[in-house]
Write a protein that holds these residues in place. Structure first.
Motif, mmCIF file in Angstrom:
data_model
loop_
_atom_site.group_PDB
_atom_site.id
_atom_site.type_symbol
_atom_site.label_atom_id
_atom_site.label_comp_id
_atom_site.label_asym_id
_atom_site.label_seq_id
_atom_site.Cartn_x
_atom_site.Cartn_y
_atom_site.Cartn_z
ATOM 1 N N ARG A 294 66.263 62.110 13.748
ATOM 2 C CA ARG A 294 66.548 61.363 14.984
ATOM 3 C C ARG A 294 68.048 61.342 15.286
ATOM 4 O O ARG A 294 68.458 61.502 16.419
ATOM 5 C CB ARG A 294 66.078 59.916 14.847
ATOM 6 N N GLN A 435 47.959 57.450 24.266
ATOM 7 C CA GLN A 435 48.821 58.516 23.784
ATOM 8 C C GLN A 435 48.044 59.335 22.754
ATOM 9 O O GLN A 435 47.248 58.786 22.005
ATOM 10 C CB GLN A 435 50.031 57.870 23.115
ATOM 11 N N LYS A 507 48.212 50.114 14.651
ATOM 12 C CA LYS A 507 49.591 49.618 14.565
ATOM 13 C C LYS A 507 49.590 48.131 14.897
ATOM 14 O O LYS A 507 49.128 47.797 15.994
ATOM 15 C CB LYS A 507 50.460 50.358 15.567
ATOM 16 N N ILE A 512 52.651 54.440 15.755
ATOM 17 C CA ILE A 512 51.959 55.488 16.508
ATOM 18 C C ILE A 512 52.416 56.858 16.012
ATOM 19 O O ILE A 512 51.604 57.706 15.657
ATOM 20 C CB ILE A 512 52.208 55.327 18.025
ATOM 21 N N GLU A 513 53.725 57.067 15.970
ATOM 22 C CA GLU A 513 54.258 58.330 15.459
ATOM 23 C C GLU A 513 54.249 58.298 13.930
ATOM 24 O O GLU A 513 54.362 57.239 13.327
ATOM 25 C CB GLU A 513 55.699 58.534 15.946
HETATM 26 P P1 XMP Z 1 55.918 53.911 17.207
HETATM 27 O O1 XMP Z 1 55.850 55.186 16.421
HETATM 28 O O2 XMP Z 1 57.170 53.117 16.941
HETATM 29 O O3 XMP Z 1 56.025 54.371 18.740
HETATM 30 O O4 XMP Z 1 54.677 53.084 17.092
HETATM 31 C C1 XMP Z 1 55.944 53.494 19.820
HETATM 32 C C2 XMP Z 1 56.153 54.296 21.089
HETATM 33 O O5 XMP Z 1 57.504 54.760 21.164
HETATM 34 C C3 XMP Z 1 57.538 56.175 21.174
HETATM 35 N N1 XMP Z 1 58.647 56.582 20.305
HETATM 36 C C4 XMP Z 1 59.834 57.027 20.745
HETATM 37 N N2 XMP Z 1 60.284 57.250 21.995
HETATM 38 N N3 XMP Z 1 62.353 57.970 21.099
HETATM 39 C C5 XMP Z 1 61.551 57.750 22.162
HETATM 40 O O6 XMP Z 1 61.975 57.995 23.301
HETATM 41 C C6 XMP Z 1 61.977 57.766 19.833
HETATM 42 O O7 XMP Z 1 62.724 58.004 18.884
HETATM 43 C C7 XMP Z 1 60.642 57.267 19.652
HETATM 44 N N4 XMP Z 1 59.914 56.943 18.547
HETATM 45 C C8 XMP Z 1 58.707 56.519 18.979
HETATM 46 C C9 XMP Z 1 56.182 56.624 20.640
HETATM 47 O O8 XMP Z 1 55.830 57.921 21.097
HETATM 48 C C10 XMP Z 1 55.290 55.534 21.175
HETATM 49 O O9 XMP Z 1 54.960 55.748 22.541
#
Ligand code: XMP
Length: 515
Positions: A294, A435, A507, A512-513
Motif C-alpha cells: 500500500r 462487492q 466482517k 472484505i479485502e
Molecule cells: P476492508 O478490506 O477494510 O474494505 O473490509 C472495506 C472497503 O474499502 C475498500 N478498500 C480500499 N479502498 N484503498 C481504497 O481506495 C484501500 O487501500 C482500500 N482497502 C480496502 C474495500 O475494497 C472495501 O470496499
C-alpha cells in the motif's frame, strides 16, 4: 437555499435522518451541537436533534444549546434529542434500568397534531433507549403512547417543539417517513425543491464562480463512481480546462482501464492516460507485506500524479470526488477520528493545489442520481467498489505480471458470470452483491490432477459480500450451481490455478479485502 440542521449527538442513525430529510426534497446538513451557526440564518427552517449513545443523566452528557434555536425555528428531538428537550425544559428523565429496545405499537396517537397527521394508531415504531421521560416540561403535552412508554411523543406547541422517543428514521418505524415529512414540509415549510437536477445547475455555477475564467483544474480518475461524476460536473462547468489524469498502475481488472477511458472519452471528459505499470510493478517486485504494498502504491501514485499535473501547466485546482459520508465519518461527536478516508487529506497539501469538491454534500445514492442525470452509463454507475491499490491487495504474495494475469483472468470469469446470472426478481447476481472479486493465494501451492498430469498450482479464492457501507459485511450466499460453474470455468481456463475456494467469512472479524 432552505435547509434543515441535524444536530448530531453521536447516534448511529444520524446519517439515516439526513437521508430521510433529503427524500422529502429538502437540503439538510449534519453538525455537531457546538457548530450550530451563531445568529439568525434565514435559510435554516428547522432543527432536528439526533439520538445518542450517551444518557442525559450522565455528568458528561452532551449539551444541546437549545436557547440558540428553540422558539426561532421548529425543533424535533429524536430519542436522546427528545429527552434533552424534556430535561433542559424542567421535565424529568430517569434511567429505567431496562433497555427499551425493538418494535412497539402506538396505542394512542393524536393524529390532529401536525406532526402525526396522516398516521394511524396501532402503527409499529422502533424503540432503542435506556432512559425515559417521566415528567414533561411546562407547556408540553403527550401526543402518542405505546403500551410501555406513556410519553412516546410530545408537543410544546407554543414553542413549535416536538419530541419522539422512538426512531422515525429507521425502516422498522412503519410511518416514520410520514412523520418526518410532516415535520420538514408541514411544520418547517420546506418547499421540497432540492433534487439532483437543480443540484447540477447550482453546482456548475458554483464551480464556474470558484475556478474563474482562466484557472485549470486536475482530477485523478480511476473509473470509480464518485470521481467520474465529479469530473463530469467540473467538465460541464469549465470544459477543457479540466484534465483528468488516469494513472494506470497495471493493477486494474482485465480490460477495465480501456473500458473506463472509452467511457470518459464518450462523455467528453478531457482525460490523459498515463501508463505507469512498469514503475509500479518494478517497485513492487519482491514485496509481500500488505502495508508495504500500500505504501509503495500510494507513494508512486502521488509522484506520478504530481508529475503529470505539473506537466499540464497552470493547474491551480484539484477536483476530488469526496462525498458527504467521507466527511462526516472522518470525525465524531467527541472530535476523535474513527476512520480517515482516502479522499480527506492527502494529495492537495503536498501539491499546493486548491480543493474543488462539488459532491461534498451528497450521499452515495444522490451521487448516482446526479450521474444518471448527467448521462453517465449505468455500467459505470453500478460498478462495485474497487480498492485504490487494485489487484495488489488481492494477490497474497508477490505482485508481478504473471500473478496479476492470473488474478485478472479468474476475476474476469467470476465478474462476467455474476453479470450473466439472474435471480428470481430479475436482478443480476452482480447487482445483488456489494462487492466481489477473485483473490490469488500466490504463495500457496496445492496438488491437483488435470487429465493424466499431476499439477502443483495456486488456489483462487472467490470473495463476494453484501453490505450497506463496507463497515460491516456478510458473505454473499451465492447459488451453489453458480459457484460450481465458475469454479470449473476458472480451473479449465486459467493457467496456473488448480483449485477454487469460496470465502465464507463476514466482517468483522474478517475484512472484505484479504490484505
Ligand atoms: P476492508 O478490506 O477494510 O474494505 O473490509 C472495506 C472497503 O474499502 C475498500 N478498500 C480500499 N479502498 N484503498 C481504497 O481506495 C484501500 O487501500 C482500500 N482497502 C480496502 C474495500 O475494497 C472495501 O470496499
Amino acid at each position: 437555499m432552505q435547509r434543515i440542521i441535524i444536530l448530531d449527538f453521536g447516534s448511529q442513525t444520524t446519517q439515516l435522518i439526513a437521508r430521510r430529510v433529503r427524500e422529502t426534497g429538502t437540503f439538510c446538513e449534519i453538525m455537531l451541537p457546538s457548530e450550530y451557526p451563531v445568529g439568525d440564518d434565514e435559510d435554516v427552517i428547522g432543527v432536528i436533534l439526533s439520538g445518542s449513545p450517551y444518557s442525559v443523566t450522565d455528568d458528561e452528557a452532551l449539551q444541546a444549546g437549545l436557547g440558540r434555536y428553540m422558539g426561532r425555528v421548529p425543533v424535533l428531538g429524536i430519542c436522546y434529542g427528545a429527552q434533552r428537550i424534556a430535561a433542559d425544559g424542567g421535565g424529568t428523565v430517569i434511567r429505567t434500568g431496562a433497555h427499551e429496545y425493538g418494535r412497539a405499537r402506538l396505542t394512542a396517537a393524536d393524529t390532529a397534531d401536525p406532526l402525526l397527521k396522516g398516521m394511524t394508531v396501532d402503527t409499529q415504531v422502533w424503540m432503542s433507549h435506556g432512559d425515559t421521560i417521566r415528567d414533561l416540561p411546562h407547556g408540553a403535552h403527550v401526543i402518542a403512547s405505546t403500551t410501555d412508554v406513556a410519553i412516546a411523543a410530545f408537543a410544546i406547541p407554543r414553542q413549535r417543539v416536538w419530541g419522539v422517543q422512538f426512531h422515525p428514521e429507521v425502516s422498522h418505524t412503519e410511518q416514520g417517513q410520514t412523520l418526518l415529512t410532516n415535520f420538514v414540509c408541514g411544520i418547517c415549510g420546506s418547499q421540497g425543491l432540492w433534487s439532483a437536477g437543480n443540484f447540477i445547475s447550482a453546482a456548475i455555477s458554483d464551480i464556474k464562480q470558484m475556478v474563474g475564467t482562466d484557472d485549470r483544474v486536475v482530477i485523478g480518475l480511476s473509473g470509480g463512481v464518485d470521481s467520474s461524476v465529479c469530473a463530469l460536473l467540473v467538465s460541464r462547468a469549465i470544459g477543457d480546462r479540466l484534465t483528468g489524469i488516469f494513472v494506470d498502475h497495471g493493477l486494474m481488472r482485465k480490460n477495465e482501464a480501456d473500458e473506463v477511458i472509452e467511457i470518459y472519452r464518450q462523455l467528453g471528459i478531457n482525460v490523459k492516460r498515463v501508463d505507469a505499470s512498469e514503475r509500479f510493478l518494478g517497485d513492487l517486485a519482491g514485496v509481500r507485506e500488505p502495508e508495504q504494498k500500500r505504501r509503495i502504491i500510494g507513494r508512486d501514485f502521488v509522484e506520478v500524479f504530481s508529475r503529470e499535473a505539473t506537466a499540464i501547466g497552470g493547474a491551480r485546482w484539484l477536483a476530488q470526488g469526496t462525498i458527504y459520508p467521507d466527511r462526516i465519518e472522518s470525525r465524531t461527536v467527541t472530535g476523535t477520528v474513527i476512520k480517515s478516508h482516502h479522499n480527506v487529506g492527502g494529495l492537495p497539501e503536498k501539491m499546493g493545489l486548491r480543493l474543488c469538491e462539488p459532491l461534498r454534500w451528497l450521499f452515495k445514492d444522490e451521487v448516482r442520481a446526479v450521474g444518471r442525470e448527467l448521462g453517465i452509463p449505468e455500467k459505470l454507475l453500478g460498478r462495485h467498489p474497487f480498492p485504490g491499490p487494485g489487484l495488489a491487495v488481492r494477490i497474497v504474495g508477490e505482485v508481478n505480471r504473471e500473478t496479476v494475469r492470473i488474478v485478472q483472468e479468474a476475476d474476469d470469469i467470476f465478474i462476467r458470470a455474476l453479470r450473466e446470472w439472474h435471480c428470481s426478481d430479475g436482478r443480476s447476481l452482480y447487482d445483488t452483491v456489494w462487492q466481489a472479486g477473485a483473490v490469488l493465494l500466490a504463495d500457496v501451492r496445492t496438488v491437483g490432477v488435470m487429465g493424466d498430469e499431476r499439477t502443483y498450482d495456486s488456489p483462487i479464492v472467490l470473495r463476494a459480500v453484501t453490505s450497506t457501507d463496507a463497515m460491516t459485511a456478510d458473505w454473499a450466499h451465492l447459488p451453489q450451481d453458480f459457484l460450481a460453474a465458475v469454479s470449473s470455468s476458472i480451473v479449465d481456463k486459467v493457467k496456473g490455478v488448480n483449485r477454487v475456494c469460496y470465502d465464507i467469512s463476514s466482517k468483522p472479524p474478517s475484512t472484505i479485502e484479504w490484505e
